[in-house]
Design a protein around this motif. Structure first.
Motif, mmCIF file in Angstrom:
data_model
loop_
_atom_site.group_PDB
_atom_site.id
_atom_site.type_symbol
_atom_site.label_atom_id
_atom_site.label_comp_id
_atom_site.label_asym_id
_atom_site.label_seq_id
_atom_site.Cartn_x
_atom_site.Cartn_y
_atom_site.Cartn_z
ATOM 1 N N LEU A 33 0.832 -1.192 0.000
ATOM 2 C CA LEU A 33 0.000 0.000 0.000
ATOM 3 C C LEU A 33 0.869 1.246 0.000
ATOM 4 N N VAL A 34 0.469 2.242 -0.768
ATOM 5 C CA VAL A 34 1.052 3.582 -0.689
ATOM 6 C C VAL A 34 -0.005 4.466 -0.041
ATOM 7 N N ASP A 35 0.238 4.840 1.235
ATOM 8 C CA ASP A 35 -0.746 5.468 2.114
ATOM 9 C C ASP A 35 -1.872 4.486 2.424
ATOM 10 N N THR A 36 -2.714 4.828 3.401
ATOM 11 C CA THR A 36 -3.810 3.933 3.785
ATOM 12 C C THR A 36 -5.154 4.624 3.859
ATOM 13 N N GLY A 37 -5.185 5.968 3.900
ATOM 14 C CA GLY A 37 -6.456 6.618 4.188
ATOM 15 C C GLY A 37 -6.893 6.298 5.608
ATOM 16 N N PHE A 38 -8.200 6.352 5.839
ATOM 17 C CA PHE A 38 -8.742 6.063 7.163
ATOM 18 C C PHE A 38 -8.898 4.557 7.347
ATOM 19 N N GLY A 39 -8.898 4.138 8.607
ATOM 20 C CA GLY A 39 -9.001 2.722 8.913
ATOM 21 C C GLY A 39 -10.341 2.332 9.491
ATOM 22 N N SER A 40 -10.533 1.032 9.674
ATOM 23 C CA SER A 40 -11.812 0.540 10.190
ATOM 24 C C SER A 40 -12.052 1.012 11.624
ATOM 25 N N ARG A 57 -14.551 17.186 7.647
ATOM 26 C CA ARG A 57 -15.919 16.667 7.423
ATOM 27 C C ARG A 57 -15.830 15.303 6.744
ATOM 28 N N THR A 58 -15.208 14.396 7.442
ATOM 29 C CA THR A 58 -14.956 13.061 6.904
ATOM 30 C C THR A 58 -16.246 12.255 6.807
ATOM 31 N N ALA A 59 -16.435 11.630 5.654
ATOM 32 C CA ALA A 59 -17.560 10.709 5.458
ATOM 33 C C ALA A 59 -17.014 9.302 5.658
ATOM 34 N N LEU A 60 -17.012 8.848 6.896
ATOM 35 C CA LEU A 60 -16.349 7.590 7.231
ATOM 36 C C LEU A 60 -17.254 6.410 6.881
ATOM 37 N N ARG A 61 -16.816 5.616 5.926
ATOM 38 C CA ARG A 61 -17.573 4.448 5.472
ATOM 39 C C ARG A 61 -16.661 3.224 5.474
ATOM 40 N N HIS A 62 -17.148 2.128 6.017
ATOM 41 C CA HIS A 62 -16.313 0.923 6.066
ATOM 42 C C HIS A 62 -15.916 0.467 4.669
ATOM 43 N N GLU A 63 -16.831 0.600 3.705
ATOM 44 C CA GLU A 63 -16.526 0.122 2.354
ATOM 45 C C GLU A 63 -15.418 0.920 1.682
ATOM 46 N N GLU A 64 -15.082 2.098 2.212
ATOM 47 C CA GLU A 64 -13.989 2.879 1.649
ATOM 48 C C GLU A 64 -12.642 2.579 2.295
ATOM 49 N N THR A 65 -12.623 1.816 3.371
ATOM 50 C CA THR A 65 -11.342 1.502 3.994
ATOM 51 C C THR A 65 -10.527 0.595 3.078
ATOM 52 N N ALA A 66 -9.214 0.673 3.214
ATOM 53 C CA ALA A 66 -8.342 -0.160 2.384
ATOM 54 C C ALA A 66 -8.602 -1.636 2.620
ATOM 55 N N ILE A 67 -8.811 -2.025 3.878
ATOM 56 C CA ILE A 67 -8.997 -3.441 4.165
ATOM 57 C C ILE A 67 -10.264 -3.978 3.499
ATOM 58 N N ALA A 68 -11.338 -3.179 3.489
ATOM 59 C CA ALA A 68 -12.574 -3.620 2.838
ATOM 60 C C ALA A 68 -12.402 -3.700 1.328
ATOM 61 N N GLN A 69 -11.696 -2.746 0.736
ATOM 62 C CA GLN A 69 -11.515 -2.760 -0.718
ATOM 63 C C GLN A 69 -10.568 -3.871 -1.162
ATOM 64 N N ILE A 70 -9.592 -4.200 -0.331
ATOM 65 C CA ILE A 70 -8.707 -5.331 -0.646
ATOM 66 C C ILE A 70 -9.517 -6.624 -0.665
ATOM 67 N N ARG A 71 -10.393 -6.782 0.298
ATOM 68 C CA ARG A 71 -11.251 -7.976 0.313
ATOM 69 C C ARG A 71 -12.181 -7.986 -0.898
ATOM 70 N N ALA A 72 -12.731 -6.822 -1.254
ATOM 71 C CA ALA A 72 -13.641 -6.754 -2.404
ATOM 72 C C ALA A 72 -12.936 -7.119 -3.705
ATOM 73 N N LEU A 73 -11.625 -6.882 -3.767
ATOM 74 C CA LEU A 73 -10.845 -7.257 -4.953
ATOM 75 C C LEU A 73 -10.468 -8.731 -4.953
ATOM 76 N N GLY A 74 -10.850 -9.449 -3.888
ATOM 77 C CA GLY A 74 -10.583 -10.880 -3.832
ATOM 78 C C GLY A 74 -9.260 -11.247 -3.194
ATOM 79 N N HIS A 75 -8.647 -10.299 -2.473
ATOM 80 C CA HIS A 75 -7.358 -10.552 -1.847
ATOM 81 C C HIS A 75 -7.501 -10.705 -0.337
#
Length: 258
Positions: A33-40, A57-75
């Motif tokens: 990862l290059v940077d992580t953004g916000f976490g779960s 004014r952060t719109a904190l969404r679990h689906e936007e976290t890196a860990i959720a997107q990595i899982r969504a990509l099948g990793h």
């Protein structure tokens, strides 16, 4: 190597919506990862972010976290072996706790600033919850390499082919960009060194944004020198594509080609 462009945090400060542009690199069987953004954990408890969350004014969404997107990509998130940070601000490093086995890489000067947290600005930007004591945070001293005239470049090709950590000081004490060779030329993730790639071109910087960057900067003079060098790079080196962390339009264009 395959590069994915992720938005790991939507921000809605005055002036328009922004993203947290994170790169996910597939390197053989590993992920970087290059940077992580916000976490779960930030999503579960926004108070971890401190008062700046009200400004961003952060719109904190679990689906936007890196860990959720990595899982969504099948990793498997456990495949993230390394995280390379442009700097340690809360909107860039919030997700490191989601990858406890990953090695974290940043400049030695930035690591020292995070540990000291001197002054109100650094107390706001470096959140203690994001930086518990960890033995696997590697602060890299300036290297001997040069890249398009930038000095002190650190060779991190052991993490991904050709990956470089390029000092771009000013926004924070040890701010850096991350450069990667691609089939079409170099890709430079310039973090918060500039508002957008377009702002580096003559006439592209909006006065309000220019002022806001100066107010947020650790060293305004160093930031302006970095921006002038990036402007020269954007003007003269057509084979280098510059990305910045919060430019929504740039993220949408790069994501479309992902």
């Amino acid at each position: 190597m395959r590069i994915h462009h992720l938005n790991c945090g939507t921000l809605r400060p005055p002036g328009g919506a922004m993203v947290c542009h994170v790169l996910l690199l597939e390197v053989d069987e590993r992920l970087v990862l290059v940077d992580t953004g916000f976490g779960s954990a930030d999503v579960r408890d926004p108070r971890r972010l401190g008062p700046l969350r009200h400004v961003l004014r952060t719109a904190l969404r679990h689906e936007e976290t890196a860990i959720a997107q990595i899982r969504a990509l099948g990793h498997d998130p456990a495949a993230v072996s390394d995280i390379v940070l442009t700097h340690g601000d809360l909107d860039h490093a919030g997700g490191i706790s989601d990858f406890p086995a990953a090695h974290v890489h940043l400049t030695a000067e930035e690591r020292l600033a995070i540990r000291r947290r001197r002054g109100p600005r650094e107390a706001l930007r470096y959140r203690p919850a994001h930086w518990p004591p960890r033995a696997d945070v590697h602060g890299h001293a300036p290297g001997e390499g040069r890249w398009y005239g930038f000095e002190g470049v650190v060779d991190l090709s052991q993490l991904a082919p050709g990956l470089l950590l390029v000092p771009l000081p000013g926004h924070t004490a040890g701010h850096a960009g991350v450069a990667l060779p691609t089939e079409g030329g170099w890709l430079l993730h310039a973090g918060d060194a500039a508002h957008s790639a377009a702002s580096l071109l003559p006439g592209g910087a909006r006065p309000g944004v220019h002022l806001r960057q100066g107010l947020l900067a650790h060293d305004t003079g160093a930031l302006r020198r970095t921006q002038r060098r990036l402007t020269a790079l954007a003007t003269d080196a057509q084979e280098v594509r510059i990305l910045t962390a919060h430019d929504r339009g740039s993220w949408e264009r790069t994501r479309a080609g992902d």
